[in-house]
Motif scaffolding. Sequence first.
Motif, PDB file in Angstrom:
ATOM      1  N   VAL A  15      -5.463  12.527  -0.671  1.00 43.22           N
ATOM      2  CA  VAL A  15      -4.155  12.045  -1.141  1.00 43.22           C
ATOM      3  C   VAL A  15      -4.024  10.544  -0.862  1.00 43.22           C
ATOM      4  O   VAL A  15      -3.534   9.790  -1.714  1.00 43.22           O
ATOM      5  N   LEU A  16      -4.461  10.095   0.307  1.00 39.70           N
ATOM      6  CA  LEU A  16      -4.422   8.664   0.622  1.00 39.70           C
ATOM      7  C   LEU A  16      -5.297   7.853  -0.333  1.00 39.70           C
ATOM      8  O   LEU A  16      -4.920   6.760  -0.768  1.00 39.70           O
ATOM      9  N   VAL A  17      -6.461   8.396  -0.678  1.00 37.52           N
ATOM     10  CA  VAL A  17      -7.357   7.711  -1.616  1.00 37.52           C
ATOM     11  C   VAL A  17      -6.681   7.569  -2.976  1.00 37.52           C
ATOM     12  O   VAL A  17      -6.710   6.496  -3.588  1.00 37.52           O
ATOM     13  N   ILE A  18      -6.059   8.634  -3.448  1.00 35.86           N
ATOM     14  CA  ILE A  18      -5.370   8.584  -4.743  1.00 35.86           C
ATOM     15  C   ILE A  18      -4.246   7.560  -4.706  1.00 35.86           C
ATOM     16  O   ILE A  18      -4.083   6.761  -5.638  1.00 35.86           O
ATOM     17  N   LEU A  19      -3.478   7.544  -3.621  1.00 33.25           N
ATOM     18  CA  LEU A  19      -2.386   6.586  -3.475  1.00 33.25           C
ATOM     19  C   LEU A  19      -2.910   5.147  -3.487  1.00 33.25           C
ATOM     20  O   LEU A  19      -2.363   4.282  -4.180  1.00 33.25           O
ATOM     21  N   ILE A  20      -3.973   4.890  -2.755  1.00 35.07           N
ATOM     22  CA  ILE A  20      -4.547   3.543  -2.717  1.00 35.07           C
ATOM     23  C   ILE A  20      -5.059   3.136  -4.093  1.00 35.07           C
ATOM     24  O   ILE A  20      -4.834   2.003  -4.539  1.00 35.07           O
ATOM     25  N   LEU A  21      -5.721   4.050  -4.791  1.00 33.31           N
ATOM     26  CA  LEU A  21      -6.226   3.727  -6.131  1.00 33.31           C
ATOM     27  C   LEU A  21      -5.092   3.420  -7.102  1.00 33.31           C
ATOM     28  O   LEU A  21      -5.180   2.474  -7.882  1.00 33.31           O
ATOM     29  N   VAL A  22      -4.017   4.207  -7.054  1.00 33.50           N
ATOM     30  CA  VAL A  22      -2.873   3.961  -7.938  1.00 33.50           C
ATOM     31  C   VAL A  22      -2.258   2.596  -7.639  1.00 33.50           C
ATOM     32  O   VAL A  22      -1.951   1.825  -8.551  1.00 33.50           O
ATOM     33  N   LEU A  23      -2.082   2.290  -6.359  1.00 35.72           N
ATOM     34  CA  LEU A  23      -1.500   0.996  -5.986  1.00 35.72           C
ATOM     35  C   LEU A  23      -2.403  -0.166  -6.393  1.00 35.72           C
ATOM     36  O   LEU A  23      -1.930  -1.206  -6.845  1.00 35.72           O
ATOM     37  N   TYR A  24      -3.709   0.017  -6.254  1.00 30.69           N
ATOM     38  CA  TYR A  24      -4.647  -1.051  -6.619  1.00 30.69           C
ATOM     39  C   TYR A  24      -4.675  -1.254  -8.132  1.00 30.69           C
ATOM     40  O   TYR A  24      -4.630  -2.386  -8.620  1.00 30.69           O
ATOM     41  N   LEU A  25      -4.742  -0.166  -8.876  1.00 29.45           N
ATOM     42  CA  LEU A  25      -4.830  -0.272 -10.336  1.00 29.45           C
ATOM     43  C   LEU A  25      -3.527  -0.753 -10.969  1.00 29.45           C
ATOM     44  O   LEU A  25      -3.542  -1.292 -12.079  1.00 29.45           O
ATOM     45  N   SER A  26      -2.408  -0.568 -10.289  1.00 32.34           N
ATOM     46  CA  SER A  26      -1.128  -1.054 -10.814  1.00 32.34           C
ATOM     47  C   SER A  26      -0.789  -2.446 -10.262  1.00 32.34           C
ATOM     48  O   SER A  26       0.334  -2.914 -10.411  1.00 32.34           O
ATOM     49  N   ASP A  27      -1.738  -3.083  -9.620  1.00 30.45           N
ATOM     50  CA  ASP A  27      -1.612  -4.449  -9.080  1.00 30.45           C
ATOM     51  C   ASP A  27      -0.509  -4.605  -8.033  1.00 30.45           C
ATOM     52  O   ASP A  27       0.043  -5.690  -7.855  1.00 30.45           O
ATOM     53  N   VAL A  28      -0.201  -3.536  -7.327  1.00 30.75           N
ATOM     54  CA  VAL A  28       0.738  -3.639  -6.214  1.00 30.75           C
ATOM     55  C   VAL A  28       0.016  -4.229  -5.006  1.00 30.75           C
ATOM     56  O   VAL A  28       0.581  -5.032  -4.270  1.00 30.75           O
ATOM     57  N   ILE A  29      -1.223  -3.822  -4.814  1.00 24.62           N
ATOM     58  CA  ILE A  29      -2.059  -4.417  -3.773  1.00 24.62           C
ATOM     59  C   ILE A  29      -3.252  -5.075  -4.447  1.00 24.62           C
ATOM     60  O   ILE A  29      -3.710  -4.641  -5.500  1.00 24.62           O
ATOM     61  N   GLY A  31      -6.407  -8.569  -3.908  1.00 25.06           N
ATOM     62  CA  GLY A  31      -7.059  -9.548  -3.048  1.00 25.06           C
ATOM     63  C   GLY A  31      -7.897  -8.888  -1.970  1.00 25.06           C
ATOM     64  O   GLY A  31      -8.480  -7.828  -2.170  1.00 25.06           O
ATOM     65  N   THR A  32      -7.926  -9.527  -0.816  1.00 23.13           N
ATOM     66  CA  THR A  32      -8.728  -9.036   0.299  1.00 23.13           C
ATOM     67  C   THR A  32      -8.227  -7.685   0.791  1.00 23.13           C
ATOM     68  O   THR A  32      -9.025  -6.776   1.056  1.00 23.13           O
ATOM     69  N   LEU A  33      -6.909  -7.526   0.891  1.00 19.05           N
ATOM     70  CA  LEU A  33      -6.344  -6.254   1.324  1.00 19.05           C
ATOM     71  C   LEU A  33      -6.751  -5.134   0.371  1.00 19.05           C
ATOM     72  O   LEU A  33      -7.136  -4.042   0.810  1.00 19.05           O
ATOM     73  N   GLY A  34      -6.700  -5.388  -0.905  1.00 21.08           N
ATOM     74  CA  GLY A  34      -7.093  -4.391  -1.889  1.00 21.08           C
ATOM     75  C   GLY A  34      -8.540  -3.977  -1.744  1.00 21.08           C
ATOM     76  O   GLY A  34      -8.870  -2.785  -1.805  1.00 21.08           O
ATOM     77  N   LEU A  35      -9.421  -4.943  -1.536  1.00 18.59           N
ATOM     78  CA  LEU A  35     -10.842  -4.633  -1.374  1.00 18.59           C
ATOM     79  C   LEU A  35     -11.109  -3.846  -0.097  1.00 18.59           C
ATOM     80  O   LEU A  35     -11.901  -2.900  -0.086  1.00 18.59           O
TER      81      LEU A  35
END
Length: 71
Positions: A15-29, A31-35
């Motif tokens: 669930v955390l992985v899915i949340l991180i992917l959604v946030l990354y792909l929607s440009d909420v996170i 840069g370095t934090l995203g990577l």
Amino acid sequence: MKTNMGKIDKIVRIVLVILILVLYLSDVIGGTLGLVLLILSFIFVLTSVLGFCPLYLPFNINTKEKKEQSN
């Protein structure tokens, strides 16, 4: 390698992985934090698939239920 992760632990990680992917792909996170979070997500997926978390060993943590351990 003896597994030390239970079903709930694996589900929480996925669930955390899915949340991180959604946030990354929607440009909420980004840069370095995203990577860093994407790398962490890859590690979460890998440990969930294997059912083994090496960080649990030094602390003697085992999230598997008793019933699962007998298999």
